[in-house]
Write a protein that holds these residues in place. Structure first.
Motif, mmCIF file in Angstrom:
data_model
loop_
_atom_site.group_PDB
_atom_site.id
_atom_site.type_symbol
_atom_site.label_atom_id
_atom_site.label_comp_id
_atom_site.label_asym_id
_atom_site.label_seq_id
_atom_site.Cartn_x
_atom_site.Cartn_y
_atom_site.Cartn_z
ATOM 1 N N LEU A 1 -10.486 -2.974 -3.351
ATOM 2 C CA LEU A 1 -10.108 -2.482 -2.029
ATOM 3 C C LEU A 1 -11.292 -2.589 -1.081
ATOM 4 O O LEU A 1 -12.410 -2.200 -1.418
ATOM 5 C CB LEU A 1 -9.645 -1.024 -2.122
ATOM 6 N N PHE B 1 0.841 -1.183 0.000
ATOM 7 C CA PHE B 1 0.000 0.000 0.000
ATOM 8 C C PHE B 1 0.879 1.236 0.000
ATOM 9 O O PHE B 1 1.824 1.329 0.755
ATOM 10 C CB PHE B 1 -0.910 0.049 1.235
ATOM 11 N N THR C 1 -4.736 3.420 -8.503
ATOM 12 C CA THR C 1 -5.228 4.277 -7.428
ATOM 13 C C THR C 1 -6.745 4.192 -7.351
ATOM 14 O O THR C 1 -7.428 4.293 -8.365
ATOM 15 C CB THR C 1 -4.809 5.735 -7.678
ATOM 16 N N GLN D 1 -7.497 -1.962 6.059
ATOM 17 C CA GLN D 1 -7.546 -2.074 4.610
ATOM 18 C C GLN D 1 -7.121 -3.471 4.164
ATOM 19 O O GLN D 1 -6.218 -4.070 4.725
ATOM 20 C CB GLN D 1 -6.651 -1.014 3.968
ATOM 21 N N CYS E 1 -6.359 5.907 -2.317
ATOM 22 C CA CYS E 1 -5.502 4.819 -1.871
ATOM 23 C C CYS E 1 -4.729 4.262 -3.056
ATOM 24 O O CYS E 1 -5.322 3.853 -4.058
ATOM 25 C CB CYS E 1 -6.361 3.724 -1.241
ATOM 26 N N CYS F 1 -2.701 5.882 1.721
ATOM 27 C CA CYS F 1 -4.082 5.411 1.748
ATOM 28 C C CYS F 1 -4.883 6.271 2.720
ATOM 29 O O CYS F 1 -4.901 6.014 3.920
ATOM 30 C CB CYS F 1 -4.135 3.931 2.142
#
Length: 140
Positions: A78, A48, A106, A128, A55, A51
């Motif tokens: 996600l 990651f 993204t 996440q 994110c 985020c």
């Protein structure tokens, strides 16, 4: 001959089709032949980036086979606190044998922004998790 595989989706579909056919006679009567899924040619690792309200998802894709793969595509879903907040896609291209490429995409969505605002207000956590699927084709 060109083969096409789709990450874990192909493995799950092949396993479901094998479990659905209890005997070889039912597979023969429908004209289908039962086959098992072949070994996957890649390994992936998810990282990651930043985020928050947007994110960034980075994925390292390693070709562990001796064949060149081409037309590599990444799909990432996600999830924040178990809720789906968005998806993103990236076209990677080709990866030579025993080499590595990076893919990044993204996620920007209203539900991601709302989840981050709830986290800033102290109402909810911001756990996440990403499901990734890598599709590719190769010559056999």
């Amino acid at each position: 001959m060109v083969k096409s595989l789709a990450g874990t989706v192909l493995v799950a579909a092949a396993a479901a089709s094998l479990m659905a056919a209890p005997a070889a006679a039912s597979a023969e009567s429908s004209g289908l032949t039962a086959t098992t899924a072949s070994a996957q040619l890649i390994r992936t690792k998810v990282y990651f980036g930043r985020c928050r309200d947007t994110c960034q998802i980075k994925v390292r894709i390693r070709n562990v086979s001796r064949t060149n793969i081409f037309d590599v595509r990444l799909n990432a879903r996600l999830r924040i606190n178990g809720r789906n907040v968005g998806t993103c896609y990236d076209h990677v291209g080709s990866i030579r044998a025993k080499k590595t490429k990076w893919a990044a995409c993204t996620v920007r969505s209203r539900s991601l922004s709302n989840a981050y605002n709830r986290y800033l207000d102290g109402v909810a956590d911001f756990n996440q998790y990403t499901n990734t699927t890598v599709n590719y084709r190769y010559y056999r």
